[in-house]
Structures are given as structure tokens and as C-alpha cells.
Scaffold this motif. Structure first.
Motif, PDB file in Angstrom:
ATOM      1  N   GLU A 122     -38.837 125.734 -20.757  1.00  0.00           N
ATOM      2  CA  GLU A 122     -37.492 125.166 -20.798  1.00  0.00           C
ATOM      3  C   GLU A 122     -37.344 124.233 -21.992  1.00  0.00           C
ATOM      4  O   GLU A 122     -38.330 123.672 -22.467  1.00  0.00           O
ATOM      5  N   PRO A 123     -36.130 124.020 -22.461  1.00  0.00           N
ATOM      6  CA  PRO A 123     -35.915 122.985 -23.468  1.00  0.00           C
ATOM      7  C   PRO A 123     -35.963 121.605 -22.797  1.00  0.00           C
ATOM      8  O   PRO A 123     -36.074 121.514 -21.567  1.00  0.00           O
ATOM      9  N   VAL A 124     -35.894 120.551 -23.585  1.00  0.00           N
ATOM     10  CA  VAL A 124     -35.783 119.210 -23.021  1.00  0.00           C
ATOM     11  C   VAL A 124     -34.432 119.122 -22.313  1.00  0.00           C
ATOM     12  O   VAL A 124     -33.401 119.463 -22.885  1.00  0.00           O
ATOM     13  N   VAL A 125     -34.463 118.720 -21.051  1.00  0.00           N
ATOM     14  CA  VAL A 125     -33.210 118.612 -20.292  1.00  0.00           C
ATOM     15  C   VAL A 125     -33.198 117.278 -19.546  1.00  0.00           C
ATOM     16  O   VAL A 125     -34.251 116.715 -19.255  1.00  0.00           O
ATOM     17  N   ASP A 126     -32.003 116.818 -19.252  1.00  0.00           N
ATOM     18  CA  ASP A 126     -31.879 115.638 -18.403  1.00  0.00           C
ATOM     19  C   ASP A 126     -31.692 116.129 -16.973  1.00  0.00           C
ATOM     20  O   ASP A 126     -30.669 116.720 -16.638  1.00  0.00           O
ATOM     21  N   VAL A 127     -32.714 115.916 -16.135  1.00  0.00           N
ATOM     22  CA  VAL A 127     -32.605 116.414 -14.764  1.00  0.00           C
ATOM     23  C   VAL A 127     -31.610 115.584 -13.959  1.00  0.00           C
ATOM     24  O   VAL A 127     -31.128 116.020 -12.922  1.00  0.00           O
ATOM     25  N   ASP A 128     -31.308 114.375 -14.441  1.00  0.00           N
ATOM     26  CA  ASP A 128     -30.279 113.562 -13.797  1.00  0.00           C
ATOM     27  C   ASP A 128     -28.947 113.837 -14.504  1.00  0.00           C
ATOM     28  O   ASP A 128     -28.615 113.214 -15.508  1.00  0.00           O
ATOM     29  N   THR A 129     -28.221 114.803 -13.990  1.00  0.00           N
ATOM     30  CA  THR A 129     -27.014 115.252 -14.687  1.00  0.00           C
ATOM     31  C   THR A 129     -25.894 114.213 -14.670  1.00  0.00           C
ATOM     32  O   THR A 129     -24.936 114.332 -15.417  1.00  0.00           O
ATOM     33  N   THR A 130     -26.031 113.181 -13.831  1.00  0.00           N
ATOM     34  CA  THR A 130     -24.965 112.189 -13.760  1.00  0.00           C
ATOM     35  C   THR A 130     -24.933 111.305 -15.007  1.00  0.00           C
ATOM     36  O   THR A 130     -23.907 110.721 -15.330  1.00  0.00           O
ATOM     37  N   LYS A 131     -26.078 111.223 -15.710  1.00  0.00           N
ATOM     38  CA  LYS A 131     -26.135 110.292 -16.839  1.00  0.00           C
ATOM     39  C   LYS A 131     -25.674 110.907 -18.157  1.00  0.00           C
ATOM     40  O   LYS A 131     -25.472 110.195 -19.128  1.00  0.00           O
ATOM     41  N   LYS A 132     -25.571 112.215 -18.184  1.00  0.00           N
ATOM     42  CA  LYS A 132     -25.088 112.917 -19.367  1.00  0.00           C
ATOM     43  C   LYS A 132     -25.835 112.522 -20.645  1.00  0.00           C
ATOM     44  O   LYS A 132     -25.238 112.289 -21.689  1.00  0.00           O
ATOM     45  N   ARG A 133     -27.152 112.390 -20.545  1.00  0.00           N
ATOM     46  CA  ARG A 133     -27.934 112.083 -21.735  1.00  0.00           C
ATOM     47  C   ARG A 133     -28.275 113.375 -22.465  1.00  0.00           C
ATOM     48  O   ARG A 133     -28.605 114.383 -21.843  1.00  0.00           O
ATOM     49  N   THR A 134     -28.201 113.339 -23.779  1.00  0.00           N
ATOM     50  CA  THR A 134     -28.534 114.527 -24.555  1.00  0.00           C
ATOM     51  C   THR A 134     -30.051 114.697 -24.604  1.00  0.00           C
ATOM     52  O   THR A 134     -30.797 113.738 -24.399  1.00  0.00           O
TER      53      THR A 134
END
Lengths: 296, 255
Positions: free
Chosen positions: A271-283
């Protein structure tokens, strides 16, 4: 020093014409980014808009800092007497050599573009950020071989994911995408080998990130590394296009299995780097930077 | 359908074709940089291409004059190309994983590894089939009939050597083909798969010769870049293991 083939191609790019070759698009973008960085650095009164778009310049500089981090890690390990067993010294020499070449390639890309090459950070692999009174986040990584391998694995996995994140950030530049893809494959080979070395020493870890891997325990303050290196690897959904998942329904003809377990589905794709906490909307850029910042 | 999609071999010499034959992007940029005078001409050709994307290129499964199956053009061609290679890998690993004496031949640990990779490769194969069925229904490459030299599955040395050949070939193929893709979703997926194939390749290499992961015959010693092969070079090697003859000459062209 022998010129890299990649640089040969850069050099072969014709001088300014009316047609934006893909190479030029990157260079212009990188140059603009370098200029754009100036007023921010000088602290002008312009409001700093929230950056939502990661540019090719951002991608290359971040990849460069990660490659520098890995190269320095192997360099220090190789010069630490007794850390790496004699039988594995050649392996880590190869890892070091290839990371060094990646550093040179990315650095030359920026230099050729006339863009700012970021300074080499003063890396501190203890996680104390060069302040003796800070707590140690990564104990014994340059004195105990197993601890050394565990951090090496996390950095290699992080690197696989960061290349996956950025391999096609400049979709108009097929040649550049190809170079990043070829570096990505090398990082995958490194990660697989380090994981194999750990397995040989009794650690329950697969050649690829798996839900069955023994977790690498770190203090809370060091979680940014795991977030960048492996968080979200358990993803089971692959998209054919935005919002449209591929349906994996035709698995009946795999040896003996009437269905493929979820673990295999997750393992079959890095997988690519992802933010698993989607509420924070971090790139991905922000997630990756938080991990890099642990080491300098 | 066959009267719309002409066999590629038959119209190769007609005057019509150059107008419709797409120019590879890379070639285009080479031309574009050549001289200012030529640029306008090439640009005209390019704009013509973009309005007539795949007019006389065969879809997957149409056959050329010599009986080859065309993998098709553009992104569909790249996906069919990857699908062909994943079919081959999946078939090989499934056959190994099904060996009743696999544990004896390879040892329990390695045999278990092959069974896991069999699942990965089946997933990759089915992923490409599903993607093609959704996006290019009617152009999905048929199920191929892999073939293997005698004794491929009878001893450990042959199994490992074949696995190494397939994994090395697969990684080099993705390295060379990723740049041919145009759809962002497929580009990302190519990246997600290539590193997994690279992990397989490193594992197999370390089994065959410990410490031969990312060795000089796989990673260029001057640049630190992994080996990359063009579709035609990959297919030349893969063809020895596939009964059907494949034509990848249009793969990635004019997406």
C-alpha cells in the motif's frame, strides 16, 4: 564518476522549445517550488495557505531525505564494530551502496532542475533528536543486532510505501515514473531480505507485510514510524478507479482453497502511505514527514 | 466484430495506416525536440491520433496474420500483458502448491511459502481479469495454456530456477510497463504489485543463492535501479512457457 543513465537522459533533453517535454514540466515545477519556498522562509506577511497539493518537488525532496536516512543508518551500522555478523556484512554493504546511488540520483535530479537541495539532517537514530535529555524512542538500534534489524525493516517498508505513493505523482513524465518504479522494486527487495534475516533469527515475520507479523513494539511517541511504514497494509479493497472497487470473486481455482483468506488479499498488494484516521484528512506527505522527523 | 477489427498483419502496408497509427509518447517527445520545423507536422499527427484512438488496432484475442493473439493497445494492452504474465505465474505456483510430494521436494517451510505465493499470484491474475472485464469487456485476453519443459516440477532445483526466472521476469516487466499506463488508478496498482513481486523475487533469489537478493544481475550497478524490460523482450522469454503465440507490439501504444 560515471554518469547515471538517468542524467544522460536529462542532459539529452533539448533546450527550451515551445513544447513542454515531460522532463521540463518536472523541472519547471521543481524550480517554481524552490522559488515559492523563499517568501515562506523569509516570513513575509502573506497568509500561508494550507497546502493540499503535494508537488513533484515535495515528493523528490521527501524521498531524498528518506534515502539519506537509510543510507546513514546502514553506514553507521557498518562502522559499528561487532553489530552486524560477519556473514551479513556483504548484504548490508549492498543495501548501503544502493541507497547511496538512490541518494545521488534524487539529489542530482534536484540540482539539474536548479531546485533547492535540502540540507542533510543531523540524524539521531535513538529518537532523541540530538538532545540528550529527550527520551530514547529507538533503544539499542546501533548496538543490538535484532533491534537494528527491526528498525531497518520499518525503514525499508516505509520506503516501499513512499515510492508507491509518489511513483506517479508526475503522470505526464513517463520516464521519471519509470525511474521511481525501478527504485521502488529495489526497496521491495531490500525489505524482503531484511524480513528474511529477522525470520532466520526466530522473529515471526513474513517476506511481505502481513497481519500475522509479530508487532514491533515502540513507545507512543514513536508511533509515527509505524503509521508511515505499515498502517493500512491490511487494506482489502483495491479500486479500479476512484470509488469503484474491484470485485474479487473468482478465487475457486486456487489450490485447494474454496476462498482466499483476507490475509492473502492484503498481502498481495503493498500500500502507499495512508492516513488510517480519515477524520484528520492528513496527506501522505504529512504522515511521512512525521515519521522522518523522529530521526532529526 | 472481426470485420471491424482487421488483423493487424494484413493492413500493415496500406497507405491508410500511418495516419491512424498512434505515435508512442516517448517517440513523440523525441520528434518534438528534433527541430522546430518538424514539430508542427508531428503535432498535427498527434492531434489526429487523439481523436481516433484505437481505430485499426486489434482488440485482445483478435489474431494477426501469423495466428498470434494480440494483447491490444493502450492501457488495455498493458493490462492484458500483465494479465498474461500473472496467468503464467499463477499457473506455475498453483501446480507447485498442488504437488503431493511438495513438502518432501522443497521442505515444509519453502513449500508453505510457495502455497502463499500461489494465492498472491492468483489474486493478481484475477485482479487483472476483473479490471479488464469491467473496463474493456470483450477485449479480455483468453485463458492461456502454459507449458513447461520436462522435469520442471520433479525436483527442487528446477522448481526454484523456474520460480526465479518468472519472478525476475515479472519485476522487470512491471518496471518497464508502468510508464506505458495512463489511468491513475492502474498506475497506483502497478506500484502496489511491483513491490510485492520484488519481494517474491528477493525471497526466491535468497533461496537459490543466499544473499543474492538485489544482486548485480537484477539491480544496475551504476544507477541502483532495478532491471527493466520492454514488453517485446519479456514476451520473447515468456513465450517459451505459453502455448498460444502472443503479439504485444501495440501494448501501451496510444493510450
Amino acid at each position: 564518476m560515471k554518469l547515471l543513465p538517468f542524467l544522460d537522459r536529462l542532459a539529452a533533453t533539448p533546450a527550451a522549445t515551445g513544447n513542454a517535454a515531460p522532463r521540463r514540466a518536472l523541472l519547471q515545477q521543481a524550480g517554481r517550488a524552490a522559488l515559492a519556498a523563499l517568501p515562506l522562509a523569509l516570513g513575509t506577511t502573506q497568509p500561508v495557505a494550507a497546502r493540499t497539493q503535494t508537488t513533484a518537488y515535495d515528493a523528490i525532496t521527501q524521498l531524498l531525505q528518506l534515502e539519506r536516512l537509510q543510507m546513514t543508518y546502514y553506514s553507521r551500522a557498518l562502522t559499528t564494530s561487532g553489530l552486524i555478523p560477519a556473514a551479513q556484512v556483504a548484504d548490508f554493504q549492498r543495501l548501503y551502496d544502493q541507497q547511496l546511488q538512490h541518494v545521488a540520483l534524487l539529489q542530482n535530479t534536484l540540482q539539474t532542475a536548479g531546485a533547492l537541495v535540502p540540507a542533510v539532517p543531523a540524524f539521531d537514530f535513538s529518537g532523541r533528536k540530538n538532545v540528550a535529555t529527550n527520551p530514547v524512542l529507538f533503544p539499542n538500534v546501533l548496538s543490538n543486532y535484532d533491534d537494528f534489524l527491526a528498525l531497518a525493516q520499518q525503514l525499508e517498508d516505509f520506503s516501499v510505501r513512499l515510492y508507491t505513493t509518489y511513483a506517479f505523482i508526475n503522470p505526464d513524465d513517463a520516464q521519471f515514473a519509470k525511474v521511481l518504479l525501478r527504485m521502488l522494486a529495489v526497496e521491495g527487495e531490500h525489505s524482503a531480505h531484511v524480513r528474511g534475516l529477522r525470520r532466520d533469527r526466530g522473529v515471526a515475520v513474513k517476506t511481505w507485510p502481513s497481519s500475522s507479523d509479530a508487532p514491533i513494539v515502540r513507545p507512543a511517541a514513536a508511533q509515527a514510524l509505524a503509521a508511515a511504514a505499515t498502517a493500512g497494509e491490511d487494506n482489502l479493497t483495491q479500486l479500479a478507479s476512484a470509488g469503484v472497487p474491484i470485485v474479487f470473486s473468482d478465487f475457486l481455482n486456487v489450490f485447494k482453497f474454496t476462498s482466499v483468506p483476507d490475509a492473502s488479499l492484503a498481502e498481495a498488494f503493498d500500500e502507499p502511505v495512508v492516513d488510517v484516521d480519515t477524520t484528520k484528512k492528513r496527506t501522505p506527505q504529512v504522515i511521512a514527514q512525521a515519521a522522518l522527523d523522529l530521526f532529526s | 466484430m472481426s470485420d471491424i477489427l482487421q488483423p493487424r498483419g494484413s493492413d500493415e502496408n496500406t497507405l491508410v495506416q500511418p495516419i491512424f497509427t498512434p505515435i508512442k509518447r516517448r517517440s513523440f517527445f523525441m520528434y518534438a525536440g528534433a527541430t522546430a520545423g518538424a514539430t508542427a507536422l508531428v503535432l498535427a499527427g498527434c492531434s489526429k491520433d487523439s481523436t481516433t484512438p484505437t481505430v485499426n488496432l486489434p482488440a485482445g484475442n483478435s489474431t494477426t496474420a501469423d495466428g498470434s493473439i494480440s494483447l491490444g493497445s493502450g492501457d488495455v494492452g498493458v493490462l492484458n500483458y500483465a494479465y498474461a504474465l500473472e496467468q503464467l505465474e499463477a499457473d506455475f505456483y498453483a501446480k507447485v502448491a498442488a504437488l503431493s510430494n511438495g513438502s518432501t521436494l522443497l521442505g515444509a517451510t519453502t513449500f508453505a511459502y510457495f502455497q502463499q505465493v500461489a494465492k498472491h499470484e492468483a489474486i493478481h491474475r484475477d485482479f487483472f481479469k476483473a479490471a479488464l472485464t469491467r473496463d474493456a469487456n470483450g477485449q479480455v485476453l483468453r485463458a492461456l495454456t502454459p507449458k513447461y519443459p520436462a522435469a520442471t516440477f520433479t525436483d527442487s532445483t528446477n522448481i526454484l530456477a523456474t520460480a526465479k526466472a518468472f519472478e525476475d521476469l515479472g519485476v522487470a516487466a512491471y518496471n518497464g510497463a508502468g510508464k506505458l499506463l495512463k489511468s491513475p488508478a492502474y498506475l497506483l496498482l502497478a506500484g502496489k504489485i511491483v513491490s510485492v513481486e520484488a519481494r517474491h523475487a528477493a525471497y526466491i533469489r535468497d533461496l537459490v543463492t543466499p544473499g543474492s537478493f538485489a544482486a548485480d544481475d537484477q539491480v544496475d550497478t551504476n544507477s541502483g535501479l532495478d532491471k527493466s524490460m520492454t514488453p517485446s523482450a519479456v514476451l520473447t522469454t515468456a513465450q517459451a512457457f505459453i502455448t498460444e503465440k502472443l503479439d504485444g507490439s501495440a501494448v501501451g501504444v496510444n493510450a
